[in-house]
Structure formats: structure tokens, C-alpha cells
Design a protein around this motif. Structure first.
Motif, PDB file in Angstrom:
ATOM      1  N   SER A 175     107.886 -70.616 -42.691  1.00 51.72           N
ATOM      2  CA  SER A 175     108.734 -69.745 -43.505  1.00 51.72           C
ATOM      3  C   SER A 175     109.585 -70.553 -44.480  1.00 51.72           C
ATOM      4  CB  SER A 175     109.629 -68.894 -42.605  1.00 51.72           C
ATOM      5  OG  SER A 175     108.856 -68.032 -41.794  1.00 51.72           O
ATOM      6  N   SER A 176     110.166 -71.666 -44.013  1.00 54.07           N
ATOM      7  CA  SER A 176     110.972 -72.531 -44.876  1.00 54.07           C
ATOM      8  C   SER A 176     110.117 -73.205 -45.936  1.00 54.07           C
ATOM      9  CB  SER A 176     111.688 -73.592 -44.034  1.00 54.07           C
ATOM     10  OG  SER A 176     112.548 -72.991 -43.092  1.00 54.07           O
ATOM     11  N   TYR A 177     108.882 -73.522 -45.563  1.00 53.80           N
ATOM     12  CA  TYR A 177     107.960 -74.161 -46.505  1.00 53.80           C
ATOM     13  C   TYR A 177     107.670 -73.212 -47.671  1.00 53.80           C
ATOM     14  CZ  TYR A 177     104.489 -77.808 -47.523  1.00 53.80           C
ATOM     15  OH  TYR A 177     103.789 -78.851 -48.092  1.00 53.80           O
ATOM     16  N   VAL A 178     107.388 -71.971 -47.354  1.00 53.10           N
ATOM     17  CA  VAL A 178     107.111 -70.975 -48.392  1.00 53.10           C
ATOM     18  C   VAL A 178     108.339 -70.753 -49.265  1.00 53.10           C
ATOM     19  CG1 VAL A 178     106.603 -68.545 -48.802  1.00 53.10           C
ATOM     20  CG2 VAL A 178     105.267 -69.830 -47.108  1.00 53.10           C
ATOM     21  N   GLN A 179     109.518 -70.697 -48.639  1.00 54.79           N
ATOM     22  CA  GLN A 179     110.748 -70.496 -49.407  1.00 54.79           C
ATOM     23  C   GLN A 179     110.986 -71.657 -50.377  1.00 54.79           C
ATOM     24  OE1 GLN A 179     112.896 -67.576 -49.198  1.00 54.79           O
ATOM     25  NE2 GLN A 179     113.337 -68.574 -51.169  1.00 54.79           N
ATOM     26  N   SER A 180     110.676 -72.866 -49.950  1.00 52.92           N
ATOM     27  CA  SER A 180     110.817 -74.026 -50.826  1.00 52.92           C
ATOM     28  C   SER A 180     109.857 -73.938 -52.013  1.00 52.92           C
ATOM     29  CB  SER A 180     110.551 -75.317 -50.041  1.00 52.92           C
ATOM     30  OG  SER A 180     111.525 -75.507 -49.038  1.00 52.92           O
ATOM     31  N   PHE A 181     108.657 -73.457 -51.763  1.00 52.69           N
ATOM     32  CA  PHE A 181     107.692 -73.260 -52.849  1.00 52.69           C
ATOM     33  C   PHE A 181     108.221 -72.218 -53.832  1.00 52.69           C
ATOM     34  CE2 PHE A 181     104.206 -70.966 -54.799  1.00 52.69           C
ATOM     35  CZ  PHE A 181     103.357 -71.973 -55.235  1.00 52.69           C
ATOM     36  N   ILE A 182     108.769 -71.101 -53.309  1.00 46.98           N
ATOM     37  CA  ILE A 182     109.306 -70.042 -54.163  1.00 46.98           C
ATOM     38  C   ILE A 182     110.454 -70.587 -55.025  1.00 46.98           C
ATOM     39  CG2 ILE A 182     110.557 -67.856 -54.173  1.00 46.98           C
ATOM     40  CD1 ILE A 182     107.690 -67.426 -53.497  1.00 46.98           C
ATOM     41  N   ASN A 183     111.314 -71.407 -54.429  1.00 42.38           N
ATOM     42  CA  ASN A 183     112.431 -71.979 -55.185  1.00 42.38           C
ATOM     43  C   ASN A 183     111.940 -72.883 -56.312  1.00 42.38           C
ATOM     44  OD1 ASN A 183     114.245 -70.676 -53.498  1.00 42.38           O
ATOM     45  ND2 ASN A 183     114.587 -72.472 -52.189  1.00 42.38           N
ATOM     46  N   ALA A 184     110.934 -73.701 -56.019  1.00 45.90           N
ATOM     47  CA  ALA A 184     110.361 -74.555 -57.063  1.00 45.90           C
ATOM     48  C   ALA A 184     109.732 -73.712 -58.166  1.00 45.90           C
ATOM     49  CB  ALA A 184     109.320 -75.488 -56.448  1.00 45.90           C
ATOM     50  N   TRP A 185     109.085 -72.648 -57.775  1.00 49.67           N
ATOM     51  CA  TRP A 185     108.478 -71.725 -58.734  1.00 49.67           C
ATOM     52  C   TRP A 185     109.556 -71.105 -59.624  1.00 49.67           C
ATOM     53  CZ3 TRP A 185     105.032 -67.060 -56.751  1.00 49.67           C
ATOM     54  CH2 TRP A 185     104.437 -66.412 -57.854  1.00 49.67           C
ATOM     55  N   TYR A 186     110.624 -70.660 -59.005  1.00 49.19           N
ATOM     56  CA  TYR A 186     111.710 -70.014 -59.747  1.00 49.19           C
ATOM     57  C   TYR A 186     112.353 -70.986 -60.756  1.00 49.19           C
ATOM     58  CZ  TYR A 186     115.979 -67.345 -60.613  1.00 49.19           C
ATOM     59  OH  TYR A 186     117.001 -66.664 -61.222  1.00 49.19           O
ATOM     60  N   ASN A 187     112.428 -72.257 -60.387  1.00 51.33           N
ATOM     61  CA  ASN A 187     113.049 -73.269 -61.248  1.00 51.33           C
ATOM     62  C   ASN A 187     112.070 -73.907 -62.231  1.00 51.33           C
ATOM     63  OD1 ASN A 187     115.762 -73.187 -60.220  1.00 51.33           O
ATOM     64  ND2 ASN A 187     115.015 -74.200 -58.365  1.00 51.33           N
ATOM     65  N   GLY A 188     110.832 -73.423 -62.227  1.00 50.94           N
ATOM     66  CA  GLY A 188     109.847 -73.962 -63.161  1.00 50.94           C
ATOM     67  C   GLY A 188     109.389 -75.374 -62.850  1.00 50.94           C
ATOM     68  N   ASN A 189     109.546 -75.811 -61.606  1.00 50.47           N
ATOM     69  CA  ASN A 189     109.154 -77.157 -61.208  1.00 50.47           C
ATOM     70  C   ASN A 189     107.705 -77.126 -60.716  1.00 50.47           C
ATOM     71  OD1 ASN A 189     108.911 -79.744 -60.150  1.00 50.47           O
ATOM     72  ND2 ASN A 189     110.957 -79.746 -59.225  1.00 50.47           N
ATOM     73  N   THR A 190     106.788 -77.116 -61.669  1.00 48.04           N
ATOM     74  CA  THR A 190     105.367 -76.996 -61.315  1.00 48.04           C
ATOM     75  C   THR A 190     104.849 -78.226 -60.575  1.00 48.04           C
ATOM     76  OG1 THR A 190     104.786 -77.782 -63.546  1.00 48.04           O
ATOM     77  CG2 THR A 190     104.830 -75.397 -63.187  1.00 48.04           C
ATOM     78  N   ALA A 191     105.444 -79.398 -60.835  1.00 50.67           N
ATOM     79  CA  ALA A 191     105.033 -80.596 -60.098  1.00 50.67           C
ATOM     80  C   ALA A 191     105.350 -80.443 -58.616  1.00 50.67           C
ATOM     81  CB  ALA A 191     105.728 -81.830 -60.669  1.00 50.67           C
ATOM     82  N   MET A 193     105.687 -77.509 -57.083  1.00 48.92           N
ATOM     83  CA  MET A 193     104.772 -76.467 -56.611  1.00 48.92           C
ATOM     84  C   MET A 193     103.430 -77.074 -56.222  1.00 48.92           C
ATOM     85  SD  MET A 193     105.531 -73.476 -59.434  1.00 48.92           S
ATOM     86  CE  MET A 193     104.229 -72.363 -58.812  1.00 48.92           C
ATOM     87  N   ALA A 194     102.934 -77.997 -57.057  1.00 51.31           N
ATOM     88  CA  ALA A 194     101.658 -78.654 -56.767  1.00 51.31           C
ATOM     89  C   ALA A 194     101.757 -79.531 -55.519  1.00 51.31           C
ATOM     90  CB  ALA A 194     101.220 -79.497 -57.966  1.00 51.31           C
ATOM     91  N   SER A 195     102.913 -80.171 -55.313  1.00 51.27           N
ATOM     92  CA  SER A 195     103.089 -80.984 -54.107  1.00 51.27           C
ATOM     93  C   SER A 195     103.058 -80.125 -52.851  1.00 51.27           C
ATOM     94  CB  SER A 195     104.423 -81.746 -54.174  1.00 51.27           C
ATOM     95  OG  SER A 195     104.392 -82.731 -55.177  1.00 51.27           O
ATOM     96  N   TYR A 196     103.583 -78.917 -52.942  1.00 54.45           N
ATOM     97  CA  TYR A 196     103.576 -78.012 -51.799  1.00 54.45           C
ATOM     98  C   TYR A 196     102.215 -77.357 -51.583  1.00 54.45           C
ATOM     99  CZ  TYR A 196     108.689 -78.162 -51.403  1.00 54.45           C
ATOM    100  OH  TYR A 196     109.991 -78.553 -51.210  1.00 54.45           O
ATOM    101  N   SER A 197     101.402 -77.306 -52.614  1.00 51.99           N
ATOM    102  CA  SER A 197     100.119 -76.597 -52.498  1.00 51.99           C
ATOM    103  C   SER A 197      98.996 -77.464 -53.074  1.00 51.99           C
ATOM    104  CB  SER A 197     100.200 -75.250 -53.226  1.00 51.99           C
ATOM    105  OG  SER A 197     100.605 -75.420 -54.587  1.00 51.99           O
ATOM    106  N   SER A 198      98.611 -77.190 -54.309  1.00 48.82           N
ATOM    107  CA  SER A 198      97.569 -77.950 -54.991  1.00 48.82           C
ATOM    108  C   SER A 198      97.762 -77.766 -56.491  1.00 48.82           C
ATOM    109  CB  SER A 198      96.177 -77.480 -54.577  1.00 48.82           C
ATOM    110  OG  SER A 198      95.979 -76.131 -54.996  1.00 48.82           O
ATOM    111  N   GLN A 199      97.093 -78.594 -57.266  1.00 45.14           N
ATOM    112  CA  GLN A 199      97.183 -78.468 -58.724  1.00 45.14           C
ATOM    113  C   GLN A 199      96.638 -77.122 -59.189  1.00 45.14           C
ATOM    114  OE1 GLN A 199      98.668 -80.304 -60.906  1.00 45.14           O
ATOM    115  NE2 GLN A 199      99.097 -82.165 -59.738  1.00 45.14           N
ATOM    116  N   SER A 200      95.576 -76.650 -58.554  1.00 45.28           N
ATOM    117  CA  SER A 200      94.979 -75.376 -58.978  1.00 45.28           C
ATOM    118  C   SER A 200      95.914 -74.205 -58.674  1.00 45.28           C
ATOM    119  CB  SER A 200      93.622 -75.169 -58.296  1.00 45.28           C
ATOM    120  OG  SER A 200      93.758 -75.137 -56.881  1.00 45.28           O
ATOM    121  N   ILE A 201      96.550 -74.203 -57.507  1.00 43.33           N
ATOM    122  CA  ILE A 201      97.486 -73.122 -57.167  1.00 43.33           C
ATOM    123  C   ILE A 201      98.699 -73.170 -58.096  1.00 43.33           C
ATOM    124  CG2 ILE A 201      99.085 -72.279 -55.400  1.00 43.33           C
ATOM    125  CD1 ILE A 201      97.024 -73.087 -53.295  1.00 43.33           C
ATOM    126  N   ALA A 202      99.233 -74.363 -58.316  1.00 46.99           N
ATOM    127  CA  ALA A 202     100.388 -74.490 -59.209  1.00 46.99           C
ATOM    128  C   ALA A 202     100.028 -74.066 -60.624  1.00 46.99           C
ATOM    129  CB  ALA A 202     100.894 -75.930 -59.203  1.00 46.99           C
TER     130      ALA A 202
END
Length: 257
Positions: A175-191, A193-202
Motif C-alpha cells: 500500500s505504501s509502495y503504491v502511494q509513493s508511486f502516486i506521489n511521484a506521478w502527482y509531482n511529475g517525477n517520471t524518473a 515512477m520508472a524506478s517504482y515500476s518500469s520505463q514502459s509504465i512510466a
């Protein structure tokens, strides 16, 4: 009487000859001392008096090439006149561990902060934006530097007054992992986002608007090798995240639907 007159004439002629010889020898020595050799090229010069060095400088000459290090020292350090250039210069000096340059660009407090930033995060920093008095730079892992600038000192020494790093962290809970991804997404930090998932997802989701006030809508589902984390935002959009069981590292989000 005639004999005496003859002796006087011979003596006079002898004295004149000796004086003439002395004048000739003395004149040659004086000429060499004052005029030098007929070929007047000095040390380090080629034919016709031209300098043999590329800069045209003989030792002590007015047209000599100065030592490059002396030129640099005489010119003194330079200071960018805009916030972006100033922040980039300070971070570049930090990545090179050039403390002399950092001390030129940053106040004593900011210098200490640069020194305490954990090494290993200091590479491939890219300028992102300026937010108020802060410049934001990010690296390939999504780590973020916030460099505070005193704009009154742009073009002058020590315009950097503070620096803070926000490193990408990898929670061990889904749950915390997903929330961290959402926060990066909200802040436009695509790098990040890619670290949390993959380049294709980001790449697929980075250009979309992040869900505002996203919350987990139900307990996560245990699917054996992974979790399913469901959530929605107050805008009505909902997402399901497929998350690895083994977390605490990069690449924890396997998919989004």
C-alpha cells in the motif's frame, strides 16, 4: 743638428702610427659591446628576429605569451547571472567534489549541506524547474535536489543558500509502495515512477493527470506471487496496481489497470 731633426721626424711618425693602431682596436671592442652581433635575433627567436614560440613571446618581451594558469588566476572565478545556470554550476561542482568551486558558489551553511549529502546519488542530474526561490534537479533514479537561491546575489559569490535532497525510497509494504508511486506521478517525477515500476509504465501514465486524493478503496488482494491494490480518487477515476510480494527495492509495480 740635421741628425737631431731626423730623429725627431722619425719619432713623430712612429708615435702617429701607434695612435692610429690603438684607435682602430678600441673602436671594434666598443662597437661589439654596444651593437652586438650583426645577426640581432635573441634567444627563442628565429631568423629576422621573429619569435620561435607560437605566441611570439621571447623572455621578457612585451609580446610574450603569458602562463595560461596566470591568465586564469588573473581573470578570477565567474558567477552565472541566472538561477538555472547558478544551480547547475553548484551541482556540477558537487558531483566533481570540487570544494573550492562550491565555496565560491554557496554560503557556509549550504557548503555543509553539500558535504553531508550521501554519495552515490550524485550523477546525471538534470535541471527540471524553478519553483519560487528553489531550483529542482533530478537524476535517473528520481532522486531530487532542491537548491535554494538568493536571487539578489546572482552573478555574485555564494548565491546558493541551501540544498536539500529527497531520495527515492522503496517501501516494503504494498500500500505504501503504491502511494509513493502516486506521489511521484502527482509531482511529475517520471524518473521516480520508472524506478517504482518500469520505463514502459512510466511512459504510459506519466503524461496523464495523476489521480487527486487517491486512496485505497479496499484491502489488497493476495494473489500468491503478487498483491492487487485497488484505489480511487475524488475525481472518480480508479486504478488497480499489481505489486510484487518482495518489495523494498526498485521495480515493485508490475502493472496498472
Amino acid at each position: 743638428m740635421k741628425r737631431l731633426l731626423g730623429m725627431l721626424i722619425v719619432a713623430t711618425l712612429t708615435t702617429g702610427s701607434l695612435a692610429a693602431c690603438g684607435k682602430k682596436d678600441g673602436g671594434d671592442v666598443a662597437a661589439e659591446a654596444s651593437n652586438g652581433p650583426s645577426n640581432s635575433a635573441g634567444f627563442g627567436e628565429g631568423p629576422g628576429g621573429a619569435s620561435a614560440s607560437p605566441g611570439g613571446g621571447g623572455t621578457g618581451g612585451t609580446g610574450g605569451t603569458q602562463d595560461p594558469s596566470a591568465d586564469k588566476s588573473a581573470a578570477g572565478p565567474t558567477y552565472p547571472g541566472d538561477a538555472k545556470g547558478y544551480c547547475q554550476a553548484a551541482v556540477s561542482a558537487w558531483t566533481k567534489n570540487d570544494m573550492n568551486r562550491i565555496k565560491q558558489l554557496a554560503s557556509s551553511g549550504a557548503v555543509s549541506n553539500f558535504q553531508y549529502i550521501e554519495k552515490g546519488a550524485d550523477h546525471n542530474w538534470k535541471y527540471v524547474k524553478k519553483d519560487g526561490s528553489e531550483c529542482v534537479l533530478r537524476n535517473d533514479h528520481g532522486d531530487q535536489l532542491q537548491v535554494t537561491i538568493d536571487e539578489h546575489n546572482l552573478g555574485k559569490p555564494q548565491a546558493v543558500t541551501d540544498v536539500v535532497i529527497e531520495k527515492t525510497e522503496y517501501p516494503s509494504d504494498a500500500s505504501s509502495y503504491v502511494q509513493s508511486f502516486i506521489n511521484a506521478w502527482y509531482n511529475g517525477n517520471t524518473a521516480r515512477m520508472a524506478s517504482y515500476s518500469s520505463q514502459s509504465i512510466a511512459g504510459s501514465y506519466g503524461g496523464k493527470k495523476a489521480p487527486p486524493n487517491w486512496t485505497e478503496s479496499q484491502p489488497k488482494e493476495d494473489k500468491g506471487d503478487y498483491w492487487l491494490v485497488h484505489g480511487s480518487s475524488n475525481a472518480g477515476d480508479s486504478y488497480t496496481f499489481k505489486v510484487r510480494k518482495s518489495l523494498g527495492k526498485a521495480g515493485g509495480i508490475l502493472g496498472i489497470s
